[in-house]
Design a protein around this motif. Structure first.
Motif, mmCIF file in Angstrom:
data_model
loop_
_atom_site.group_PDB
_atom_site.id
_atom_site.type_symbol
_atom_site.label_atom_id
_atom_site.label_comp_id
_atom_site.label_asym_id
_atom_site.label_seq_id
_atom_site.Cartn_x
_atom_site.Cartn_y
_atom_site.Cartn_z
ATOM 1 N N SER A 1 5.643 21.892 4.910
ATOM 2 C CA SER A 1 5.327 20.541 4.436
ATOM 3 C C SER A 1 6.553 19.641 4.481
ATOM 4 C CB SER A 1 4.795 20.583 2.996
ATOM 5 O OG SER A 1 3.524 21.169 2.924
ATOM 6 N N VAL A 2 7.637 20.131 3.883
ATOM 7 C CA VAL A 2 8.844 19.313 3.782
ATOM 8 C C VAL A 2 9.429 19.030 5.162
ATOM 9 C CG1 VAL A 2 11.211 19.235 2.933
ATOM 10 C CG2 VAL A 2 9.380 20.078 1.443
ATOM 11 N N HIS A 3 9.547 20.054 5.980
ATOM 12 C CA HIS A 3 10.195 19.868 7.278
ATOM 13 C C HIS A 3 9.353 19.032 8.230
ATOM 14 C CE1 HIS A 3 13.925 22.259 7.039
ATOM 15 N NE2 HIS A 3 13.274 22.855 6.052
ATOM 16 N N SER A 4 8.052 19.180 8.195
ATOM 17 C CA SER A 4 7.210 18.393 9.096
ATOM 18 C C SER A 4 7.194 16.931 8.673
ATOM 19 C CB SER A 4 5.779 18.946 9.133
ATOM 20 O OG SER A 4 5.169 18.845 7.860
ATOM 21 N N GLN A 5 7.161 16.672 7.374
ATOM 22 C CA GLN A 5 7.120 15.300 6.901
ATOM 23 C C GLN A 5 8.478 14.615 7.025
ATOM 24 O OE1 GLN A 5 4.595 13.515 6.147
ATOM 25 N NE2 GLN A 5 2.993 15.073 6.082
ATOM 26 N N ALA A 6 9.549 15.370 6.859
ATOM 27 C CA ALA A 6 10.892 14.776 6.937
ATOM 28 C C ALA A 6 11.140 14.133 8.294
ATOM 29 C CB ALA A 6 11.950 15.842 6.655
ATOM 30 N N ARG A 7 10.534 14.684 9.318
ATOM 31 C CA ARG A 7 10.735 14.149 10.661
ATOM 32 C C ARG A 7 10.117 12.774 10.850
ATOM 33 N NH1 ARG A 7 9.916 19.690 12.138
ATOM 34 N NH2 ARG A 7 7.698 19.340 12.547
ATOM 35 N N THR A 8 9.225 12.377 9.935
ATOM 36 C CA THR A 8 8.546 11.088 10.069
ATOM 37 C C THR A 8 9.262 9.974 9.325
ATOM 38 O OG1 THR A 8 7.095 11.297 8.115
ATOM 39 C CG2 THR A 8 6.365 12.362 10.165
ATOM 40 N N PHE B 1 0.829 -1.195 0.000
ATOM 41 C CA PHE B 1 0.000 0.000 0.000
ATOM 42 C C PHE B 1 0.870 1.255 0.000
ATOM 43 C CE2 PHE B 1 0.606 -0.939 4.507
ATOM 44 C CZ PHE B 1 0.835 0.310 5.082
ATOM 45 N N LEU B 2 0.240 2.359 -0.392
ATOM 46 C CA LEU B 2 0.846 3.679 -0.312
ATOM 47 C C LEU B 2 0.068 4.494 0.702
ATOM 48 C CD1 LEU B 2 1.337 4.600 -4.097
ATOM 49 C CD2 LEU B 2 3.066 3.753 -2.505
ATOM 50 N N GLU B 3 0.779 5.274 1.498
ATOM 51 C CA GLU B 3 0.131 6.235 2.396
ATOM 52 C C GLU B 3 -0.002 7.566 1.651
ATOM 53 O OE1 GLU B 3 2.644 6.755 5.749
ATOM 54 O OE2 GLU B 3 2.508 4.667 6.409
ATOM 55 N N VAL B 4 -1.059 8.287 1.950
ATOM 56 C CA VAL B 4 -1.276 9.600 1.364
ATOM 57 C C VAL B 4 -0.944 10.667 2.398
ATOM 58 C CG1 VAL B 4 -2.979 11.179 0.394
ATOM 59 C CG2 VAL B 4 -3.062 8.743 -0.172
ATOM 60 N N ARG B 5 -0.052 11.568 2.024
ATOM 61 C CA ARG B 5 0.315 12.664 2.925
ATOM 62 C C ARG B 5 0.189 14.006 2.200
ATOM 63 N NH1 ARG B 5 5.496 10.517 6.405
ATOM 64 N NH2 ARG B 5 4.832 8.339 6.601
ATOM 65 N N ALA B 6 -0.347 14.972 2.889
ATOM 66 C CA ALA B 6 -0.497 16.300 2.303
ATOM 67 C C ALA B 6 0.843 17.025 2.318
ATOM 68 C CB ALA B 6 -1.534 17.099 3.088
ATOM 69 N N THR B 7 1.267 17.508 1.141
ATOM 70 C CA THR B 7 2.505 18.294 1.054
ATOM 71 C C THR B 7 2.261 19.521 0.182
ATOM 72 O OG1 THR B 7 3.232 16.787 -0.696
ATOM 73 C CG2 THR B 7 4.107 16.399 1.490
#
Length: 286
Positions: A209-216, A152-158
């Motif tokens: 978007s980039v910085h918040s998602q990069a932490r995950t 599966f793919l997860e969907v993330r808002a960026t």
């Protein structure tokens, strides 16, 4: 902590998952018209992966499939109208069953191939973010999953490059490919990022978007975009990206002074891509 909403649809219907901008390590430079293969370290035979190139717009399309599933379900990320026959020929040659044609955002530099794919393979579902305000069979939101076989793919808002940008990220779990892969569209590029001066773009949103998602992500998570053949990692971009390693105010100043000309296809591509790639925006093919 991320919450996931699993789309309750039958096997051949979509369950989408997005990811945001990841960073990547340079990858081998084998380029061929039919793309390149990718095998994961933990499950080398499960995920079939191909990177495909459309030369006029310099766009990369990605084919993913669960090769170990009896039906070999597959999806295409960011297909281009001009290379649909090639892409579908590859799907057939590999014995795959295409179930989704998905977009990371409403593109301005090429016309999506999702509508043409649906006209040739009526069972395929088109997918795009609800925030894009575009037409599609499935309008996905952050936290949704796109299921293909056991993968599966997860969907993330960026958002930031455009208002409706999403990132698709391969799943996290014992039976999912590792390292994880993020398909970022134009949000995150190798040593760069997408422009933010049209289609509801915002440099402030993109930075967050980039910085918040990069932490995950783990540092070795792969990142693939639509305009570059190489791949990078989240950790590498967080260290060396000349725009995104700056503080937010410096980043916004850089983006405000790029002075880029608009894509030559923008007046054709954007209206068409709001309707699955059809010039007739009343088309029922989405």
């Amino acid at each position: 902590m991320l919450r996931f909403r699993l789309l309750s649809v039958p096997f051949l219907s979509p369950k989408a998952q997005i990811t945001c901008s990841s960073l990547a390590i340079p990858r081998s430079r084998l380029r061929s018209q039919m793309g390149s293969a990718y095998t994961t370290s933990s499950h080398p035979s499960k995920l079939l992966f191909r990177q495909l190139f459309e030369k006029e717009s310099s766009t990369y399309t990605y084919l993913l499939a669960d090769a170990s599933h009896p039906e070999k379900p597959a999806l295409l990320v960011d297909p281009v109208d001009k290379t649909i026959d090639r892409d579908l020929s590859l799907v057939k040659d590999l014995g795959l069953k295409l179930i989704y044609a998905i977009n990371t955002h409403v593109h301005a530099d090429h016309v999506t191939g999702t509508g043409l794919i649906k006209s040739k393979l009526p069972g395929v579902k088109s997918v795009i973010s609800k925030a894009s305000n575009a037409k599609a069979d499935l309008l996905i939101e952050p936290g949704d999953k796109i299921q293909f076989g056991d993968l599966f793919l997860e969907v993330r808002a960026t958002p930031g490059h455009t208002l409706g940008c999403i990132t698709y990220v391969t799943g996290d779990g014992p039976n999912q490919p590792q390292p994880r892969m993020a398909f970022t569209g134009d949000a995150l590029l190798i040593r760069g990022c997408g422009r933010t001066d049209f289609q509801g773009g915002s440099s402030e949103q993109l930075y967050k978007s980039v910085h918040s998602q990069a932490r995950t992500f783990t540092q070795n998570s792969f990142s693939y975009n639509t305009v570059e053949f190489q791949v990078t990692t989240v950790g590498e971009e967080m260290l060396y990206n000349p725009r995104l390693t700056k503080d937010e105010e410096t980043f916004k100043n850089i983006m405000a002074n790029l002075n880029l000309s608009y894509p030559k296809m923008i007046n054709v591509a954007v209206p068409a891509n709001m309707a699955c790639g059809f010039q007739d925006t009343s088309s029922k093919m989405c």
